[in-house]
Scaffold this motif. Structure first.
Motif, PDB file in Angstrom:
ATOM      1  N   THR A 256       0.716  -1.210  -0.051  1.00 47.00           N
ATOM      2  CA  THR A 256       0.056   0.023   0.090  1.00 47.00           C
ATOM      3  C   THR A 256       0.646   1.294  -0.005  1.00 47.00           C
ATOM      4  O   THR A 256       0.274   2.365  -0.109  1.00 47.00           O
ATOM      5  CB  THR A 256      -0.743  -0.050   1.150  1.00 47.00           C
ATOM      6  OG1 THR A 256      -0.106   0.088   2.354  1.00 47.00           O
ATOM      7  CG2 THR A 256      -2.005  -1.194   1.398  1.00 47.00           C
ATOM      8  N   VAL A 257       2.253   1.062   0.109  1.00 50.39           N
ATOM      9  CA  VAL A 257       2.965   2.263   0.208  1.00 50.39           C
ATOM     10  C   VAL A 257       3.162   2.946  -1.395  1.00 50.39           C
ATOM     11  O   VAL A 257       3.444   2.223  -2.260  1.00 50.39           O
ATOM     12  CB  VAL A 257       4.306   2.008   0.635  1.00 50.39           C
ATOM     13  CG1 VAL A 257       5.294   3.126   0.778  1.00 50.39           C
ATOM     14  CG2 VAL A 257       4.385   1.334   2.230  1.00 50.39           C
TER      15      VAL A 257
ATOM     16  N   LEU B  11      11.940  10.723   0.522  1.00 50.85           N
ATOM     17  CA  LEU B  11      10.374  10.297   0.543  1.00 50.85           C
ATOM     18  C   LEU B  11       9.566  11.418   1.237  1.00 50.85           C
ATOM     19  O   LEU B  11       9.911  12.353   2.072  1.00 50.85           O
ATOM     20  CB  LEU B  11      10.083   8.993   1.311  1.00 50.85           C
ATOM     21  CG  LEU B  11      10.738   7.774   0.772  1.00 50.85           C
ATOM     22  CD1 LEU B  11      10.453   6.623   1.589  1.00 50.85           C
ATOM     23  CD2 LEU B  11      10.044   7.529  -0.500  1.00 50.85           C
TER      24      LEU B  11
ATOM     25  N   GLY C 224       7.424  12.796   3.790  1.00 52.15           N
ATOM     26  CA  GLY C 224       6.972  12.696   5.323  1.00 52.15           C
ATOM     27  C   GLY C 224       5.704  12.568   5.564  1.00 52.15           C
ATOM     28  O   GLY C 224       5.265  11.671   6.551  1.00 52.15           O
TER      29      GLY C 224
ATOM     30  N   GLN D 259       3.666  10.564   4.288  1.00 50.21           N
ATOM     31  CA  GLN D 259       3.018   9.323   4.177  1.00 50.21           C
ATOM     32  C   GLN D 259       3.459   8.537   5.547  1.00 50.21           C
ATOM     33  O   GLN D 259       3.197   7.195   5.473  1.00 50.21           O
ATOM     34  CB  GLN D 259       3.440   8.773   2.906  1.00 50.21           C
ATOM     35  CG  GLN D 259       2.901   9.357   1.716  1.00 50.21           C
ATOM     36  CD  GLN D 259       3.441   8.837   0.424  1.00 50.21           C
ATOM     37  OE1 GLN D 259       4.786   8.374   0.318  1.00 50.21           O
ATOM     38  NE2 GLN D 259       2.621   8.842  -0.617  1.00 50.21           N
ATOM     39  N   MET D 260       4.084   8.986   6.376  1.00 54.05           N
ATOM     40  CA  MET D 260       4.818   8.102   7.370  1.00 54.05           C
ATOM     41  C   MET D 260       3.727   7.450   8.307  1.00 54.05           C
ATOM     42  O   MET D 260       4.073   6.193   8.595  1.00 54.05           O
ATOM     43  CB  MET D 260       5.730   8.968   8.278  1.00 54.05           C
ATOM     44  CG  MET D 260       6.838   9.524   7.571  1.00 54.05           C
ATOM     45  SD  MET D 260       7.997   8.037   7.100  1.00 54.05           S
ATOM     46  CE  MET D 260       8.310   7.361   8.809  1.00 54.05           C
ATOM     47  N   HIS D 261       2.578   7.890   8.570  1.00 52.54           N
ATOM     48  CA  HIS D 261       1.664   7.456   9.656  1.00 52.54           C
ATOM     49  C   HIS D 261       0.539   7.045   8.894  1.00 52.54           C
ATOM     50  O   HIS D 261      -0.585   7.658   8.632  1.00 52.54           O
ATOM     51  CB  HIS D 261       1.359   8.531  10.552  1.00 52.54           C
ATOM     52  CG  HIS D 261       2.562   8.926  10.998  1.00 52.54           C
ATOM     53  ND1 HIS D 261       3.619   8.486  11.749  1.00 52.54           N
ATOM     54  CD2 HIS D 261       3.137  10.493  10.760  1.00 52.54           C
ATOM     55  CE1 HIS D 261       4.476   9.223  11.976  1.00 52.54           C
ATOM     56  NE2 HIS D 261       4.427  10.400  11.587  1.00 52.54           N
ATOM     57  N   VAL D 262       0.379   5.546   8.540  1.00 51.99           N
ATOM     58  CA  VAL D 262      -0.571   4.962   8.081  1.00 51.99           C
ATOM     59  C   VAL D 262      -1.953   4.759   8.942  1.00 51.99           C
ATOM     60  O   VAL D 262      -1.632   4.459  10.023  1.00 51.99           O
ATOM     61  CB  VAL D 262      -0.375   3.788   7.329  1.00 51.99           C
ATOM     62  CG1 VAL D 262       0.437   3.944   6.080  1.00 51.99           C
ATOM     63  CG2 VAL D 262       0.355   2.765   8.334  1.00 51.99           C
ATOM     64  N   ARG D 263      -2.916   4.794   8.417  1.00 54.01           N
ATOM     65  CA  ARG D 263      -4.180   4.419   9.415  1.00 54.01           C
ATOM     66  C   ARG D 263      -4.258   3.092   9.733  1.00 54.01           C
ATOM     67  O   ARG D 263      -3.609   2.226   9.075  1.00 54.01           O
ATOM     68  CB  ARG D 263      -5.408   4.940   8.630  1.00 54.01           C
ATOM     69  CG  ARG D 263      -5.753   6.138   9.045  1.00 54.01           C
ATOM     70  CD  ARG D 263      -6.930   6.677   8.319  1.00 54.01           C
ATOM     71  NE  ARG D 263      -6.779   7.400   6.865  1.00 54.01           N
ATOM     72  CZ  ARG D 263      -6.890   6.853   5.721  1.00 54.01           C
ATOM     73  NH1 ARG D 263      -7.633   6.039   5.460  1.00 54.01           N
ATOM     74  NH2 ARG D 263      -6.357   7.588   4.590  1.00 54.01           N
TER      75      ARG D 263
END
Lengths: 504, 504
Positions: B19-20, B34, B36, B38-42
Motif C-alpha cells: 500500500t506504500v 520520501l 514525510g 505518508q509516514m503514519h498510515v491509518r
C-alpha cells in the motif's frame, strides 16, 4: 523430636550482649506487649551514609515520549546510501519490500526529525517504560570517586533488555500490514526473545535463528522464546542454503550473527507472508531506540543534572544510539557538550580496528552493501560471552556519526568487563548482561580517573539489560576460567581482504 | 560473493501488493527524500482495540509507603503465642535472640499498628519500588471476560520477586546490630537470592541451604547467589547434624524447606556472629511485605477501582499477606468488602487439607512450636516446580486470620497452573514464576465464571515474581511431560500423626 532444640529452656547469658531491653515477663501478643517506643533504634552515622546510596531518579515521574527522534534530520552531511548487492547502485525502497514492512522502509529512509509513536506501541511500552534512571551511589562509594554515575536501566522490560523498544513497533507495523510471520536471527538471545515477546502480544508467527554458540550456552533464552510461542533453530542450520553451505565447510561452526542473518533473510525472501526483522544496525531500529535517550533527557533535566560523559556498549549499536542520539541533538544545538564514548569488545572491535567501507550486513552477501565500520562480512569473532556484541559491522549511522567526529570509541577485553560487572552487581544489586559490562568497565575506568584528578564528572551509562540468562558466564569468571581471547590481527586481515571493492 | 542475493536487480512485481506509494526516483537520505506525510498510515479499528490493552496503572505515580502495617494491632482476638519446643511454654523474646536481630524480634511481637520503614531501607526499595499495578486487558480479552483483572507485579526487583521487601530490612537490622553473617534456607531460590542481594548491598556474609530438588533443577539461582557473593549448599548437606541425619535415612533425599531450615538454624545457633533469616511465615516477614498492599491501595484509589476479589498464592504466605493484610484493615473498617482467596498447590495443601495445630517450623524440631495450618513438620511434598510453595505449614498469622473467617483457600494442580501461565505469558508478555501461576489459574477460573455470569468483578492478583530461572519447568509443560502428582492422603496422615500433642 524436640531433642535437637537450639533453645535453652533457661536462657542465661545469651541475651546479655544485646542492646535490647527485655524482661522475663515480656512475651508475645496475646500474652504481654513489648514497649512500642523501643521499636526504632538509632543508627550510627557511618551506616546511614553507606545505606543511603540508591537514588532512583524515576521518583521524579516523567511521561513516555510520544515521538522517536531521527538524527539524520539534523546532520548537515547525510550518511551514504546502501547499495544494491549486485548492481552497486543505491538501493530503492521497493528493493526492500520483500523483507520489511512498508512503514519500516519509510522510517529507514525518512528525513523527518520526529516520528510519532503509535498509541498502540505506547500502550505496550507502558508495561515497562519509562525505565529507571538510577544514580549508582553505592558504586561511587566503592570506587571512592567524586564522579556522579547514573545508569539508564533497560533490563526491566519483559524480555530483559532494550530490544523490545524496537521489537514492538516492528511487529506492530508488520501485523498492521497483514504479515503473518516474521523471522530473525539472534546472538545473545535478547533480540530473539524480544521479537518472540512482541509476536506473542500481536499474534504473529515467529521463527528465530540463534547463533549456535549462544544456543548451546544459553538454553534458557531458547526456552523463553518457546514459552512465548516462537520456533528456534540453531544457526548455522540445515534448513537454509546459506546454513548448509557453512556446515559443509565447518560442521562444528559456532555460528555468527552474519550467518544467522543470511539464514533468516533467505527464508523471508522465499515466503510471501513472511518478513524479516533486524534487531540493530538499521536506521529504523536506531530510531525506535531513541525513546531511551528522550526519556533520559527529561529525567536528567528533572533532577538538574547534565552529563559530561555518555558511555554505552556497541554491538550493532542500537542501544548506544538510542541513548546518545537525542543527546547529540542537544549537543548540535550547543546546549550541552558531553563526550560520547562507544565501548566494544576487544574480540570484535569494528569501530576501533575495522575499516570504514561498503560491506554486506550478512555473511552470505544477500543484504544491501552498507557503508560502515566493518571487520569483514565473513569475520567470525571468538565466542565471547557478550554474544550481542559479536557482529562484524557497526550501524551505518553510528559509523557515519563517528566519522563526523561526534563520538569516540574504545575496546575492552572481557575479563576486565566481568571484574566491573561483579563490582556493579555487588554494590548496585543488579546483575548485568555481558554486553553492558563493557559500558560498566569503561565507566569504572573513568570514575577511577576522576578519583585521581579530583573531577566530579557526571557520567551517564547505558545499562541495556540484565544477566539472568548469562549466569554461566559469571560462573566461569568466578571460577577463574574466563580468559581474554587473543586478538588475531591476521584473522581480521583475511576477512577484510574480502570486503567488496566499491567506488562511492 | 553476492550471488546469493535475494534482491532482484530489476524489481518488477514484488512491490505491487503493498500500500506504500513509492516511485523509482525515491531513494535514500542523501539521494532523495520520501514524502514525510505518508509516514503514519491509518489503522483498522479491530487492530487498535487489540493493541490498546496494557494499562500500567503506575503512570499514576504514587510514593513508596513510609510505614509497614501490622494486622495484629487490629485483630480483636490475638493470634496464639509460639511455644518453646521443650517446655511448651510461650516463647520469650530473649529465647529468639541467638537466631534473630533484636529489632526483628521486637517487630515479631509488637502490637503497634504501623512501623516506620527506616530511610536506609526505603533508599534500597527505590531500586524497584513502587512496583507496577497493571491491568491485564490482553488477558481479559483472551478470556472474553467482563471482569477487570489487575496484577501487582513484584518481579521487577533485582532478585525477581517480592522477597527483597523483607530481605533488605532483615539484613539492615542485622548489619546495624553488628552481626557479621546471616544464614538461611531457600526453596525455589527466590528467598536465597534476595538475601544474597541484600547482604551484598550491606556487606554481610551470606550462607544459603538450597533444597536439593531446586539446587539441581535451577542451577542459575545458585549462580545468581554466588554472583552476589553468597555460599550455597544443597540441602540436606553433610555440614550439619540435621542434614547428616536425613542423608543417613535417605541419601537421595530431594530435601524440603523444613529440612533446610533445620540446617540453617543449627549453624546460626552454633555461631556467635551469625544470625538466621527466614523468608516467610513469621510475623515480621509478613509485616515487611505489607509495602505491597499499602502501595496497591493507593494505586487502586488513584484509578478509582475497588477490588471485589483478591487472589494470591500461598507457600509460607508472605506475599499473600503482603498484598492482602492492608486490604483486610480496610475491610475491618467497613470501607470495602473484597473476598480474599489463598491458592495453594494441590501437592502441598496446608490450608485446605492440613490441621490447625501447634507444630514445628522445621523438620528437626528445633524451632518454636507455632499454631498454624500444617501437614506435619516431616511432610516432604512432591518435587513440584513451585518450589516456594513446598512448605509443610502456613504462616501462623494467616492461619489465624483464616480461622477468623477473613479469607478462604483453594488448591490447584500444577498442569492447570502452567496452562494459565502460558495464557498469561502470551497475552500479558510476562513469564511468571511457577508460584504465582497458582494465583493466575485461580484468576482465570474466576474470570471464566464472570464470563458465564456476566459479572464485571474487579479481580486483584498478586503476581509475585518472574520465571526467568524456572524455564525448565515451562519446557516440561510445553513438551507435555509435566504431570499432576497424585495426592497421597496416606502420606499426610502419617506426617500429621507426628504433630506434637499440645494443650493450648
Amino acid at each position: 523430636m524436640a531433642t535437637n532444640s537450639v533453645f535453652n529452656p533457661n536462657p542465661v547469658s545469651s541475651f546479655t550482649s544485646s542492646t535490647v531491653s527485655t524482661k522475663g515477663d515480656k512475651q508475645w501478643p496475646g500474652c504481654l506487649m513489648l514497649n512500642g517506643k523501643q521499636m526504632h533504634v538509632r543508627l550510627s552515622n557511618g551506616y546511614r551514609a553507606k545505606a543511603r546510596s540508591a537514588i532512583n531518579v524515576n521518583s521524579t515521574a516523567i511521561e513516555i515520549p510520544h515521538q522517536w527522534y531521527n538524527l539524520v534530520a539534523d546532520l548537515a552531511i547525510k550518511p551514504p546510501p546502501p547499495l544494491h548487492p549486485k548492481t552497486f547502485e543505491p538501493v530503492k525502497p521497493e528493493d526492500l519490500s520483500p523483507l520489511f514492512a512498508d512503514e519500516l522502509i519509510k522510517q529507514e529512509v525518512t528525513d523527518e526529525r520526529f516520528i510519532d509513536i503509535p498509541e498502540e506501541v505506547i500502550d505496550v511500552y507502558r508495561l515497562w517504560r519509562p525505565t529507571p534512571l538510577i544514580r549508582a551511589k553505592r558504586l561511587e562509594k566503592l570506587l571512592d570517586t567524586p564522579a556522579r554515575i547514573y545508569y539508564k536501566y533497560e533490563g526491566v522490560s519483559p524480555a530483559g533488555s532494550h530490544k523490545p523498544n524496537t521489537a514492538i513497533p516492528q511487529v506492530y507495523y508488520n501485523a498492521q500490514q497483514g504479515v503473518k510471520n516474521v523471522v530473525t536471527e539472534t546472538g545473545a538471545g535478547q533480540w530473539g526473545s524480544s521479537l518472540a515477546f512482541a509476536c506473542s502480544l500481536f499474534s504473529l508467527g515467529c521463527e528465530v535463528w540463534q547463533v549456535r554458540a549462544s544456543y548451546d550456552q544459553k538454553p534458557y533464552r531458547k526456552l523463553m522464546m518457546q514459552t512465548w510461542g516462537a520456533k528456534v533453530h540453531p544457526s548455522p542450520s540445515d534448513i537454509t542454503q546459506s546454513g548448509r553451505k557453512i556446515l559443509q565447510m565447518d560442521p562444528s561452526s559456532p555460528g555468527s550473527l552474519g550467518i544467522a542473518i543470511s539464514e533468516a533473510v533467505e527464508i523471508a525472501a522465499a515466503n510471501e507472508d513472511t518478513k524479516y526483522c533486524l534487531g540493530s544496525v538499521l536506521n529504523h531500529v536506531l530510531l525506535h531506540q531513541t525513546v531511551i535517550g528522550e526519556e533520559c533527557i527529561r529525567q536528567m533535566e528533572a533532577i538538574g543534572e547534565t552529563p559530561d560523559l555518555i558511555i554505552g556498549c556497541t554491538g550493532g549499536g542500537s542501544n548506544f544510539a538510542g541513548l546518545s542520539f537525542p543527546f547529540i541533538r542537544e549537543k548540535l544545538k550547543g546546549k550541552i557538550n558531553p563526550v560520547i564514548r562507544a565501548v566494544e569488545p576487544a574480540a570484535c572491535p569494528s569501530l576501533t580496528k575495522g575499516v570504514y567501507a561498503y560491506d554486506f550486513g550478512d555473511t552470505a552477501g544477500m543484504t544491501p552493501l552498507m557503508k560502515m565500520h566493518t571487520l569483514g562480512h565473513d569475520f567470525i569473532p571468538d565466542p565471547i560471552h557478550a554474544g550481542g556484541l559479536r557482529y562484524h559491522g557497526m550501524a551505518p549511522l553510528i559509523s557515519h556519526v563517528h566519522e563526523l567526529g561526534f563520538m569516540e570509541a574504545i575496546s575492552i577485553p572481557q575479563t576486565e568487563c566481568f571484574q566491573g560487572a561483579i563490582q556493579f552487581a555487588r554494590s548496585e544489586g543488579i546483575i548485568p548482561a555481558p554486553e553492558p559490562t563493557h559500558a560498566i568497565a569503561a565507566t569504572i575506568r573513568e570514575a577511577v580517573r576522576c578519583r585521581e584528578s579530583g573531577e566530579s564528572k557526571v557520567i551517564l551509562m547505558a545499562m541495556c539489560g540484565h544477566g539472568h540468562f548469562d549466569l554461566a558466564s559469571y560462573e566461569k569468571y568466578l571460577q577463574g576460567s574466563l580468559v581474554d581471547l587473543s586478538f588475531e590481527e591476521e584473522k581480521i586481515k583475511e576477512s577484510l581482504a574480502k570486503v567488496p571493492q566499491v567506488q562511492a
